[in-house]
Motif scaffolding. Sequence first.
Motif, PDB file in Angstrom:
ATOM      1  N   THR A 196     -20.200  20.345  74.782  1.00 33.55           N
ATOM      2  CA  THR A 196     -20.165  19.426  73.428  1.00 33.55           C
ATOM      3  C   THR A 196     -21.803  18.863  73.164  1.00 33.55           C
ATOM      4  N   MET A 223     -10.655  12.202  77.567  1.00 39.35           N
ATOM      5  CA  MET A 223     -11.014  13.299  78.290  1.00 39.35           C
ATOM      6  C   MET A 223     -11.246  14.079  79.718  1.00 39.35           C
ATOM      7  N   GLY A 224     -12.005  15.264  79.162  1.00 41.32           N
ATOM      8  CA  GLY A 224     -12.913  15.488  80.380  1.00 41.32           C
ATOM      9  C   GLY A 224     -12.159  16.425  81.435  1.00 41.32           C
ATOM     10  N   LYS A 225     -13.577  16.780  82.138  1.00 42.38           N
ATOM     11  CA  LYS A 225     -13.289  17.744  83.470  1.00 42.38           C
ATOM     12  C   LYS A 225     -12.141  16.815  84.215  1.00 42.38           C
ATOM     13  N   ALA A 272     -11.920  14.123  70.286  1.00 43.28           N
ATOM     14  CA  ALA A 272     -11.626  15.509  69.551  1.00 43.28           C
ATOM     15  C   ALA A 272     -12.795  16.695  68.922  1.00 43.28           C
ATOM     16  N   LEU A 273     -13.745  16.147  68.665  1.00 46.21           N
ATOM     17  CA  LEU A 273     -15.381  16.670  68.659  1.00 46.21           C
ATOM     18  C   LEU A 273     -15.991  17.106  69.815  1.00 46.21           C
ATOM     19  N   ASP A 274     -16.050  15.698  71.346  1.00 43.80           N
ATOM     20  CA  ASP A 274     -16.304  15.947  72.115  1.00 43.80           C
ATOM     21  C   ASP A 274     -15.415  16.783  73.188  1.00 43.80           C
ATOM     22  N   ASP A 275     -14.599  17.178  72.878  1.00 41.59           N
ATOM     23  CA  ASP A 275     -13.212  17.567  74.273  1.00 41.59           C
ATOM     24  C   ASP A 275     -12.405  18.449  73.647  1.00 41.59           C
ATOM     25  N   PRO A 276     -12.736  19.755  72.904  1.00 42.10           N
ATOM     26  CA  PRO A 276     -12.774  20.173  71.598  1.00 42.10           C
ATOM     27  C   PRO A 276     -10.802  21.211  72.394  1.00 42.10           C
ATOM     28  N   GLU A 277     -11.189  21.360  74.072  1.00 38.10           N
ATOM     29  CA  GLU A 277     -10.059  21.598  74.304  1.00 38.10           C
ATOM     30  C   GLU A 277      -8.779  20.604  74.839  1.00 38.10           C
ATOM     31  N   HIS A 278      -9.445  19.246  74.732  1.00 37.57           N
ATOM     32  CA  HIS A 278      -8.508  19.190  75.137  1.00 37.57           C
ATOM     33  C   HIS A 278      -6.923  17.557  74.163  1.00 37.57           C
ATOM     34  N   GLU A 302     -13.415  11.577  66.775  1.00 35.81           N
ATOM     35  CA  GLU A 302     -15.021  11.912  67.939  1.00 35.81           C
ATOM     36  C   GLU A 302     -14.416  12.032  69.095  1.00 35.81           C
ATOM     37  N   GLN A 345      -3.571  19.799  81.287  1.00 32.73           N
ATOM     38  CA  GLN A 345      -4.719  21.070  81.667  1.00 32.73           C
ATOM     39  C   GLN A 345      -6.036  21.084  82.668  1.00 32.73           C
ATOM     40  N   TYR A 397     -15.487   9.932  81.467  1.00 37.24           N
ATOM     41  CA  TYR A 397     -15.736  11.064  80.643  1.00 37.24           C
ATOM     42  C   TYR A 397     -14.618  11.876  81.914  1.00 37.24           C
TER      43      TYR A 397
END
Lengths: 644, 481
Positions: free
Chosen positions: A61, B479-481, B180-186, B178, A314, A296
């Motif tokens: 994204t 959020m995020g990885k 959800a838009l930035d991190d749709p997988e989470h 926002e 996840q 982030y």
Amino acid sequence: MSEMFNGSFIQDRVDVCVVGAGHAGCEAALACARLGLKTVIFTVSVDSIALMPCNPNIGGTSKGHLVREIDALGGEMGKNIDKTFIQSKMLNKSKGPAVHSLRAQADKAEYSRAMRKVLEDQENLTIKQAEVCKILTKNYSCYSNKESIASKKITGVMTFTGAVYECKSVILCTGTYLKARCLCGEAITYTGPNGLQAADHLTESLESLGIEMRRFKTGTPARMDGSTIDYSKMEEQFGDDKIVPFSFSTNPENVQIDQVSCWLTYTNEKTHDIIRSNLDRSPIYAGIIEGTGPRYCPSIEDKVVKFSDKERHQVFIEPEGVHTNEMYVGGMSSSLPEDVQLAMYRTVPGLEHCKIVRNAYAIEYDCIDPRQLYPTLEFKDIKGLFSGGQFNGSSGYEEAAAQGLIAGINAALTILGKQPVVLDRSQAYIGVLIDDLVTKENLEPYRMMTSRAEYRLLLRQDNADLRLREISYEVGLVSEEIYHKTLQKKKMIEDEICRLKSTVIGAAKENQDFLEKHESALLKTGTNLAELMCRPELTYEILAEIDPKRKPLPEDVIEQVEIEVKYEGYIERQMRQVEQYKKMERKRIPADLDYNDISSLRLEARQKLICYKPVSVGQASRISGVSPADISVLLVYLEHYQRT
Amino acid sequence: MKTDTIAAIATAMSDSGIGIIRVSGDDAVMIVDKIYRNSDQKRILTKYATHTIHYGFIIEEEDESVIDEVMVTVMKAPRSYTTEDTVEINCHGGILMMRKILDTVLKAGARIAEPGEFTKRAFLNGRIDLSRAEAVMDLIQARNEFALQSSVKQLKGSVSDKIKSLREDILYEIAFIESALDDPEHISLDGYHDRLSEKTEYIMRELNGLLDSADDGRILKEGINTVIVGKPNAGKSSLLNILVGEEKAIVTDIAGTTRDTLEEVISIGGITLNIVDTAGIRSTEDIVEKIGVDRAKKISESADLILYVVDSSLPLDENDYEIMKMIRNKNAIILLNKSDLDEVVGEDAIRNLIEETGSAVSENINKNINENMNINISMIRTSTKTDSGMEDLINTVKEMFFHGKLSYNDQIYITNMRHKEAIRDARDSMLQVEKSLEMDMPEDFYSIDLMSAYASLGSIIGEEVGDDLVNEIFSRFCMGK
């Protein structure tokens, strides 16, 4: 320990020296060389060119937008990932076109190798393995209309072995290597990522030039031996059926490959217990790490502490390449000690018997507050010195590449005596990225996010070519042929929209039948095709039935027509906002303006303006602590200034 | 380049005979044309020649009902104060009428002028001499600061709480979308449409409620801003307590007990006073107390009426001198308190002090004190212990008010108009969200208008958007990885 050579000798005379060969350095060096300038790119290890030391993917994204823009501007990242990806996905497809984002899994080794080959084959470009230790400058006076200002100017760089490269411009792309140290629990190594040699000498030289440095940190998860993972306990994650390439110049037919899968699993209470009971051994929570980390991409420790009500997080298991067993454990970056790491990972379903190939670690490094830069990415106080990437306090491969490209373009244009390129917030995500960096206070590594782009309906990944090709053509990074193609595409889109708007659809029976069939409201009076297309249930394709005069058009043209027509109202509203925004951007502030002359400015505003020297009234208005009334005062003063 | 069209009341906000609403900008004529009818009920403003004045009516756009009988002046660019197209509506005076007409002009498409904006435009368009640049800049800064101050100060506590809570609600929704838009997988937006519909309906209802209250001025504190000042332990808090009729301020015999300011709204004889008790004024080293003293000085600057409590049983000192300097040229009542004790300070001593500080009214104060209300400062003997003199105090305030010495702050009406416009903008943005929801637009379209609503509401309470969203995203969502 190593010892620096005390003397020095002139090795070469070139135009541009690029320090660092990561994603920023590669784009910077290629841009300069392609614009005809003699360029050297330095790296501490030629084997680490375009290295991906963290996640094995490009895009995502808003980052996907950056890659598209880099490509439209004549950069390399898009083309390189198209050559080396192993899975591809368009994210957010169910949402609006502005937030569709492309993300590809890369074969890391291949990505690196392919980029190295591009560099090697590039005319005017030399690759040199060496640690740059000193930036060489000389004092000079530049005359503004009032008085002469003493300033510094780049003359060259010196390496660890004493080799001096004389040059006109230096681009710093040092990534996470400056005074880097890696932390894995109590163990600390003084290296860059992946155990690579850190660059310990340059910071001192930069500080002596008056550059203010600061310290950031980031982290990466462990890599697992894939043969020790039980995938049957995980959900398989496939790529898209129809792959869209990143580069506007890649033929989509050439990228429909067999893809590899990623895997999804979750942490659980057991994982969280282990983390919680070992927090005192985490260098962050124990206070050993001083650098500021990004919010982030929090470590798994951070997630567990900050979101304690979440029962699970996840975990994405992603391949590092096709020729290796190594798997990246997305979502579980950590700086806990090795024994805790192993215990923690082994609580995750599928990882019960995992073996760690490379430990997770946190890395700390020196970087700058980028408010020392102009929006061209040139240092305000040192002529000819540019910088890009993590050195500027950003994070991410794509953010780095974008800045590297702009720094490279502007270093080259300045040498060539041309106007530099500054993209504004309404032109590109790259514009938002750089404006945020050089204007706003950032306390953590900066990551691109779609919410940072206020005009995102206009800044779509699908129209990056239409937005930016003209600029790159003028710069000289895009050929006449490609530019003309883009112009043609533009014309086809405009013509088709015009045709749709002028094609009248009456309330005749066949039209009403058509609408009824698609559960769309019947017509009371005549309308046109564009109006009908605005209805959520009707698309360009569906309307073909009542549009016999339609000529066949390329897919990318249809996509643009559909978006422009369907979202016209919203797009127009943003265009009006952009008009207002541009008014303030166009009002330039002379570099020698003395804010102390403007007594009506509030003290706080005056101090900030003196410190950050904004180039336009628009940029000034985005500095925190500068009020709308201060801006009005500034406008009045500028008018006064210009008339006298 | 097209400029937007601004409007404001150009005459004083008072109940004078005639008021003028000034409209300036490219669309000035077009906008007033929508709401102006000549004596034949025709819409012909656009056809009038420049620098002509015309009789007619301002009407309500929706039902064509007449609001006021007016004279309208048309001045076309560049021959006007701002050098832009300008229309001036000369209407019947009266605060209500002027507000009503300004509101109608705003609804027809103008926006309310920023403080000092007509002058700013006049300068930027070359209409004002360069030598006056400095003065123009000072004026802009001063008016803005004043407007900002009064905007926040005059908002009722309950209203500003409501606006804050609505903003929080809106920000949460934007942050959710926002992230959800930035991190749709989470973060997933499944089922979000319905939740946001409900939320939007609620916010709309609240905003409409606020708009209604803004119409009759209920969102602002009205009343005379009154400040009680005096040295420590002179009896300021006791005075407040008597006026309010309850133990509100901490009253002790230790000097410096009131560390901060206390605020009360009281009504005496039908007049509303917003009354503030301040920390005693004296040079102080104590940091907490110093803040209180600084605030007291600041509040006194913008007060409509100052009650200066003097302990008449103790001699005057340099602190009294300081206070006297503060209240000169202000409406003030000096209370010679503790009249139950032996008098050390009498009226003469105060008169001397007034003369010493060079107060502008000092020449005529001697003959006027306690006689009539044509002067700014009067003196009363009181005892907050025995309640004596309270009647005199109330009568003095009433007289000052009815003789026109005191009035509600003019700025309050302008503030109200600004607030109303901001709430209306927020409401319109929410309407747009509603429309997007109805049309089943993708989620990213919602947040655009939610953000506008958030910014509009922020302008009322003086808050900018800044990094609010990014901070909210990271603090609320993982959020995020």
